[in-house]
Scaffold this active site. Structure first.
Site, PDB file in Angstrom:
ATOM      1  N   GLN A 113       0.843  -1.208   0.000  1.00 43.85           N
ATOM      2  CA  GLN A 113       0.000   0.000   0.000  1.00 43.85           C
ATOM      3  C   GLN A 113       0.868   1.244   0.000  1.00 43.85           C
ATOM      4  O   GLN A 113       0.619   2.222  -0.708  1.00 43.85           O
ATOM      5  CB  GLN A 113      -0.885   0.028   1.256  1.00 43.85           C
ATOM      6  CG  GLN A 113      -1.939  -1.051   1.304  1.00 43.85           C
ATOM      7  CD  GLN A 113      -2.890  -0.865   2.481  1.00 43.85           C
ATOM      8  OE1 GLN A 113      -2.559  -0.215   3.463  1.00 43.85           O
ATOM      9  NE2 GLN A 113      -4.084  -1.444   2.374  1.00 43.85           N
ATOM     10  N   TRP A 114       1.872   1.203   0.826  1.00 40.55           N
ATOM     11  CA  TRP A 114       2.738   2.358   1.088  1.00 40.55           C
ATOM     12  C   TRP A 114       3.449   2.827  -0.186  1.00 40.55           C
ATOM     13  O   TRP A 114       3.567   4.021  -0.464  1.00 40.55           O
ATOM     14  CB  TRP A 114       3.754   1.922   2.134  1.00 40.55           C
ATOM     15  CG  TRP A 114       4.595   2.956   2.772  1.00 40.55           C
ATOM     16  CD1 TRP A 114       5.281   3.974   2.191  1.00 40.55           C
ATOM     17  CD2 TRP A 114       4.874   3.041   4.183  1.00 40.55           C
ATOM     18  NE1 TRP A 114       5.972   4.680   3.133  1.00 40.55           N
ATOM     19  CE2 TRP A 114       5.742   4.128   4.363  1.00 40.55           C
ATOM     20  CE3 TRP A 114       4.500   2.292   5.292  1.00 40.55           C
ATOM     21  CZ2 TRP A 114       6.232   4.484   5.624  1.00 40.55           C
ATOM     22  CZ3 TRP A 114       4.994   2.650   6.540  1.00 40.55           C
ATOM     23  CH2 TRP A 114       5.833   3.742   6.701  1.00 40.55           C
ATOM     24  N   ARG A 119       2.633   2.890  -3.093  1.00 36.76           N
ATOM     25  CA  ARG A 119       1.837   3.615  -4.081  1.00 36.76           C
ATOM     26  C   ARG A 119       2.076   5.129  -4.008  1.00 36.76           C
ATOM     27  O   ARG A 119       1.768   5.853  -4.941  1.00 36.76           O
ATOM     28  CB  ARG A 119       0.356   3.293  -3.925  1.00 36.76           C
ATOM     29  CG  ARG A 119      -0.027   1.829  -4.191  1.00 36.76           C
ATOM     30  CD  ARG A 119       0.465   1.380  -5.580  1.00 36.76           C
ATOM     31  NE  ARG A 119       0.323   2.415  -6.578  1.00 36.76           N
ATOM     32  CZ  ARG A 119      -0.816   2.750  -7.148  1.00 36.76           C
ATOM     33  NH1 ARG A 119      -1.895   2.102  -6.863  1.00 36.76           N
ATOM     34  NH2 ARG A 119      -0.867   3.725  -8.040  1.00 36.76           N
ATOM     35  N   HIS A 120       2.666   5.582  -2.907  1.00 40.62           N
ATOM     36  CA  HIS A 120       3.049   6.993  -2.828  1.00 40.62           C
ATOM     37  C   HIS A 120       4.374   7.134  -3.573  1.00 40.62           C
ATOM     38  O   HIS A 120       5.416   6.739  -3.072  1.00 40.62           O
ATOM     39  CB  HIS A 120       3.166   7.417  -1.367  1.00 40.62           C
ATOM     40  CG  HIS A 120       1.855   7.359  -0.651  1.00 40.62           C
ATOM     41  ND1 HIS A 120       1.057   8.464  -0.472  1.00 40.62           N
ATOM     42  CD2 HIS A 120       1.165   6.322  -0.134  1.00 40.62           C
ATOM     43  CE1 HIS A 120      -0.062   8.104   0.147  1.00 40.62           C
ATOM     44  NE2 HIS A 120      -0.010   6.802   0.367  1.00 40.62           N
ATOM     45  N   ARG A 121       4.286   7.689  -4.780  1.00 44.94           N
ATOM     46  CA  ARG A 121       5.431   7.617  -5.679  1.00 44.94           C
ATOM     47  C   ARG A 121       6.483   8.682  -5.467  1.00 44.94           C
ATOM     48  O   ARG A 121       7.615   8.541  -5.880  1.00 44.94           O
ATOM     49  CB  ARG A 121       4.922   7.700  -7.130  1.00 44.94           C
ATOM     50  CG  ARG A 121       4.239   6.457  -7.590  1.00 44.94           C
ATOM     51  CD  ARG A 121       3.332   6.737  -8.775  1.00 44.94           C
ATOM     52  NE  ARG A 121       2.211   7.593  -8.373  1.00 44.94           N
ATOM     53  CZ  ARG A 121       1.232   7.960  -9.187  1.00 44.94           C
ATOM     54  NH1 ARG A 121       1.226   7.571 -10.439  1.00 44.94           N
ATOM     55  NH2 ARG A 121       0.245   8.729  -8.758  1.00 44.94           N
ATOM     56  N   GLU A 157      14.768  -0.752  -0.504  1.00 39.20           N
ATOM     57  CA  GLU A 157      14.192  -1.867   0.238  1.00 39.20           C
ATOM     58  C   GLU A 157      15.171  -3.041   0.284  1.00 39.20           C
ATOM     59  O   GLU A 157      15.928  -3.281  -0.668  1.00 39.20           O
ATOM     60  CB  GLU A 157      12.883  -2.318  -0.427  1.00 39.20           C
ATOM     61  CG  GLU A 157      12.194  -3.427   0.376  1.00 39.20           C
ATOM     62  CD  GLU A 157      10.833  -3.832  -0.173  1.00 39.20           C
ATOM     63  OE1 GLU A 157      10.349  -3.201  -1.133  1.00 39.20           O
ATOM     64  OE2 GLU A 157      10.265  -4.803   0.363  1.00 39.20           O
ATOM     65  N   HIS A 159       6.023  18.145   2.365  1.00 40.53           N
ATOM     66  CA  HIS A 159       4.723  18.223   1.681  1.00 40.53           C
ATOM     67  C   HIS A 159       4.186  16.830   1.400  1.00 40.53           C
ATOM     68  O   HIS A 159       3.017  16.535   1.663  1.00 40.53           O
ATOM     69  CB  HIS A 159       4.847  19.014   0.372  1.00 40.53           C
ATOM     70  CG  HIS A 159       3.703  18.801  -0.547  1.00 40.53           C
ATOM     71  ND1 HIS A 159       2.414  19.156  -0.228  1.00 40.53           N
ATOM     72  CD2 HIS A 159       3.633  18.223  -1.782  1.00 40.53           C
ATOM     73  CE1 HIS A 159       1.605  18.834  -1.217  1.00 40.53           C
ATOM     74  NE2 HIS A 159       2.308  18.258  -2.166  1.00 40.53           N
ATOM     75  N   HIS A 185       0.918  14.675   2.868  1.00 37.01           N
ATOM     76  CA  HIS A 185      -0.057  14.024   1.992  1.00 37.01           C
ATOM     77  C   HIS A 185      -0.214  12.552   2.390  1.00 37.01           C
ATOM     78  O   HIS A 185      -1.335  12.044   2.511  1.00 37.01           O
ATOM     79  CB  HIS A 185       0.387  14.160   0.537  1.00 37.01           C
ATOM     80  CG  HIS A 185      -0.617  13.646  -0.430  1.00 37.01           C
ATOM     81  ND1 HIS A 185      -1.832  14.249  -0.616  1.00 37.01           N
ATOM     82  CD2 HIS A 185      -0.616  12.580  -1.254  1.00 37.01           C
ATOM     83  CE1 HIS A 185      -2.536  13.573  -1.523  1.00 37.01           C
ATOM     84  NE2 HIS A 185      -1.811  12.552  -1.914  1.00 37.01           N
ATOM     85  N   ARG A 200      -3.139   8.174   5.255  1.00 37.54           N
ATOM     86  CA  ARG A 200      -2.849   6.944   5.989  1.00 37.54           C
ATOM     87  C   ARG A 200      -3.071   7.052   7.487  1.00 37.54           C
ATOM     88  O   ARG A 200      -3.119   6.022   8.168  1.00 37.54           O
ATOM     89  CB  ARG A 200      -1.422   6.482   5.693  1.00 37.54           C
ATOM     90  CG  ARG A 200      -1.141   6.260   4.216  1.00 37.54           C
ATOM     91  CD  ARG A 200      -2.108   5.268   3.574  1.00 37.54           C
ATOM     92  NE  ARG A 200      -1.778   5.043   2.157  1.00 37.54           N
ATOM     93  CZ  ARG A 200      -2.441   4.193   1.385  1.00 37.54           C
ATOM     94  NH1 ARG A 200      -3.487   3.520   1.838  1.00 37.54           N
ATOM     95  NH2 ARG A 200      -2.108   4.046   0.114  1.00 37.54           N
TER      96      ARG A 200
END
Lengths: 338, 338, 338, 338
Positions: free
Chosen positions: B136-137, B139-141, B147, B249, B253, B258
């Protein structure tokens, strides 16, 4: 800025400002308020548990002069060479127990375009630059920018006039290149036109704003044209300024394009000043960047085939190479056989 | 991590780790090597000319525990509340001479979605989290990520098993929501399935790798399956870890989506831990964020029309509102008239 | 999908699906509803004033099978080779009157990494892929994605099991590479483990959801575990699907990394299918891509120095090259002197 | 462009160009070559299996005039309202069987800021605009741009001169706003300054280039100043042009900021022309955008508290509201109680 402070800033500032800091002659771009702000920012250190880079701290906040009124100054940074290594190692996990030392790892990452570890470092610049340079620069989208707003405030009377040695003619062979330097009357005429038009446009800008040079209202009976309209009379060599923040990977990408000989001189000098900051900040990355990026060349499949034939002892000319004339010249240049 | 160091880290660490740091019981996710790395990172401060934030330095490098094996820890940052203000002022230039104080400016920027000054601050986290949360995480590009690579290294035997109070049934009304908590035998059965399947999958992962728990080869006569293949047997509640770096910023968001009640619980607890870091880092921005973002509501044109009619004394029901049933409920919830 | 439609789709579909479209044997990943949707989408053409590419229209909407249950299908596109040229020419303006023909211009842009004209074309894929492949893929951030949500819906019983010839041992020399193919009992054992664990995990997933295979409730007296929790029991070889849209420049970047021999086989086959779409879509760009990107090599400054010395007739070994052992091997491989 | 073609293009073009297409009087910004290109692009349709939008095809390639020499024209697009719905449904999977019709889903996505389905549509514009407008516009980073290069080519003699009714004075209350319209001699004087300075700067630009208006060399014995330098003499109201391509989500974001009354008039008129294209392209999205974005207001936690008290019958003034004076005015404006 008193000479007392010179000692604190070390040899670098002397080198940049000729040891004569009082009066800070070079970057006339700085107002007294800005100089005071720099003084304050450099007045005392604070303790931190973050990575620090003494060589970069030496020039932190200090403007490196560029062109006639511009500058670049580093105002903040995050990370160092070790932060790149650390990020690469989180990716490789346990597996890296045997990976050799940091320099080798950085070289490997650079060579194989493993770019994400370089994104783990960040740097923030304050830049003063002509609008036409800003227009090229802003095309790099992966950065954060806050620019001085001419809708909101009045721009200073500062515009870029090339030094005589940079007043080049249009190249006859390269549509976006420069040819020989103009000389004599022609040069003098061009410089006069540039200076006169910028000056006149700026004078009229203030006139339309109904403002004096010092920001007073000229004719108290009227408001003056809206700032957002009056600015449209300015020429694109007027100086603007911005904060520009990017990660190390994107900084390298910017430098690889803008510190390149094909870049326009007026943006290249900014890239050069930033490359100096890079060298101080992350010396191992800087060195890898010079070897694997700035000094490197991409050879196409067809070019590689030519090189292999040459190495096998064959004499290959353009006709037998399968390359077009332009590509052939590019290959010969890379191989120093031009 | 010896008790000698507790005093240096202040009350926060005591609060998090119950004052009993020796042995560091909570984040079992940390290896001894990592604990030693944290100790080293916190062992001594270095002087810097950059902005520093003592309240954030207090917890720098220290893992905030999340879920059963996860954590969030801030490992670097750039800028503070004043950096946001400074960036806004470069935009407004001379014009801001009269702008009121910093808090008012930050509130104004937040209220009017002037987002670029918030991009001037940057933060870097080290996070340990289950793979399904990572999915899920990511997806914030607009963030930088490194990783842990399961192609390259072997993952640890750690998977998320919900605490009994978070073992919720499917919501009957919201397709992506949770209903009542499961209880009794049903809960026990679910927990047993989750634990057994994850354990068995991990056992077989090691078996296919031909590795023991401690990383030795089991059968010296063969190589074992490639890591990049063996990992496919793991369940998505296995823990991974990454470095995640973003600007303020984009952090706001992320948190607005979240830390929201509609987010899945398992990512919301990460957002909550990061919100605590935010509060320490940029307290004025944090407060503005609570008022103008987390506690705010966007009312559509039609919703605003309803509110205006109500304020004019009209009694408006859904039928006369022009809103659909769902929107009407949402509006009533915002107005506390549910 | 009736055989009447085969003729409309041309030779390609016959080649992919063996001419026996009725029943559409290969992509069992497609439901009847999806097949009907594809039929409907291909049933009739509509007139447009936009650029069209007949060779790509031939396979538009048609799934290209990948792995055991996956596929790639192009569902929309914008632009063609000419759109790249057109964008380059708006940049060069009047100046391009004399620029030679389109192919030369595209080659020039590719060679000199003038990337923005390639951003003017866009393509949208529908992809079915295992979760562990999706996790690598999603690291390419400059794309638009809508993925099937397992918070909201129930995933199908489909997981990737490697074909026997792809069941490779861990490479002994490359930590993220594959060695020899496993054989005999070892292979059979690995396949059995993968199949059993995925099946059992999926069975328990449905059991926790309190759902039958066909989506009915098993025990009408209870709700079942929330979908967002139950999914955590699935193994990462389960299939997911998404829409993935990107511009041509970023598609080339993706392919250059993922169609590369260093990429994991399971993502490379997706890249290969997309490269086939690329070839049909923008044949000139595809050809330039092969020459200047896929078949090209970046030689570092030090490597170039070695090549120049060799071309000058000198015999250079690693010892005299200034290169490390690894770099030397990489250079020899590029020069076919390994 | 002959009147024969008018019928094909429908009522819209008549409306825009007054039915007198021969000669195409309005967009003098277009050269004959460009007009011929538009004619060619609109001359015949091609069949496609992609989604098409007839209402947008009607104006495809046709320039919508903006300001005195500028225009916006749509030159390509991908997707439609249904593509947004389709992307949302891939996310929701099986689960959406019962979700109500398309309009409701689009409204839901817009209201809850589920932005990714909107990213599945793409549009490409060709825009002619003054440089100072381009400088604001380019701050939107999530777009693809190819701009006419003044390093490479010579710019046309076209600069923006405001119509008298847009010649506004500086606002006394809003530092980036406009006040009353200038009149009489003051207006005439400003217009004369703008026109004279732009003209003189352009004359000198050509003179420095050693070029005539028609691109011939003036003095055959010299090369003229490099284009990349000569351009710096131009004023920022000179026109440039670019291709600008973005996805629907980012287009809506652009329009929400630039079609807003706080945006500068000179960029707002471009946003207005693009909003007209939006209305034709994705009518459902356009309507949802008006309701949930353009006509909506974000109320902060404190503002909501005030509204709730008012609805409960309390009389609330600024003093009791907990809001600052400015916020109070903003809230009253939203509630039409100003």
């Amino acid at each position: 800025m008193g000479s007392e402070r010179v000692g604190d800033e070390g040899a670098f500032i002397s080198a940049v400002y000729g040891g004569n800091l009082t009066g800070y002659t070079v970057p006339m771009a700085l107002t007294d308020a800005q100089l005071a702000e720099i003084d304050a920012a450099r007045a005392e250190t604070r303790p931190t548990l973050r990575a620090t880079v003494p060589a970069l701290e030496e020039i932190l906040h200090v403007p490196l002069p560029v062109l006639d009124h511009g500058f670049v100054r580093v105002i903040d940074y995050m990370g160092d060479d070790a932060a790149v290594v650390q990020a690469a190692r989180v990716s490789y996990g346990r597996g890296t127990r045997k990976v050799s030392e940091d320099r080798g790892l950085i070289n490997y990452l650079m060579r194989h375009r493993h770019t994400t570890p370089f994104e783990m470092c960040e740097i923030k610049f304050h830049v003063k630059l002509p609008v036409f340079v800003a227009r090229q620069w802003i095309r790099h989208r992966t950065a954060n920018v806050n620019e001085y707003s001419a809708r909101y405030s009045v721009l200073d009377r500062e515009f870029y006039i090339p030094a005589p040695e940079h007043l080049a003619a249009q190249s006859a062979v390269n549509r976006q290149g420069r040819g020989a330097v103009l000389a004599g009357e022609e040069a003098a005429h061009v410089l006069a036109l540039l200076r006169d038009d910028a000056t006149r446009s700026y004078d009229h800008y203030l006139e339309m704003l109904n403002e004096t040079e010092s920001g007073e209202r000229r004719d108290p009976t009227r408001d003056g044209l809206a700032r957002e309209l009056a600015r449209m009379n300015l020429t694109v060599n007027v100086y603007t300024q911005w904060y520009w923040k990017t990660d190390l990977h994107n900084l390298l990408h910017f430098l690889s394009l803008r510190a390149d000989p094909h870049a326009q001189y007026e943006i290249r000098v900014y890239a050069d000043a930033m490359a100096e900051a890079l060298r101080r900040w992350v010396p191992m990355v800087h060195e890898a960047f010079l070897d694997y990026r700035m000094g490197a060349a991409m050879l196409s499949a067809k070019m590689l085939a030519v090189v292999r034939r040459m190495l096998a002892g064959e004499t290959v000319g353009q006709a037998e190479s399968g390359l077009g004339a332009r590509e052939w010249r590019e290959l010969m240049a890379v191989l120093d056989r031009a």
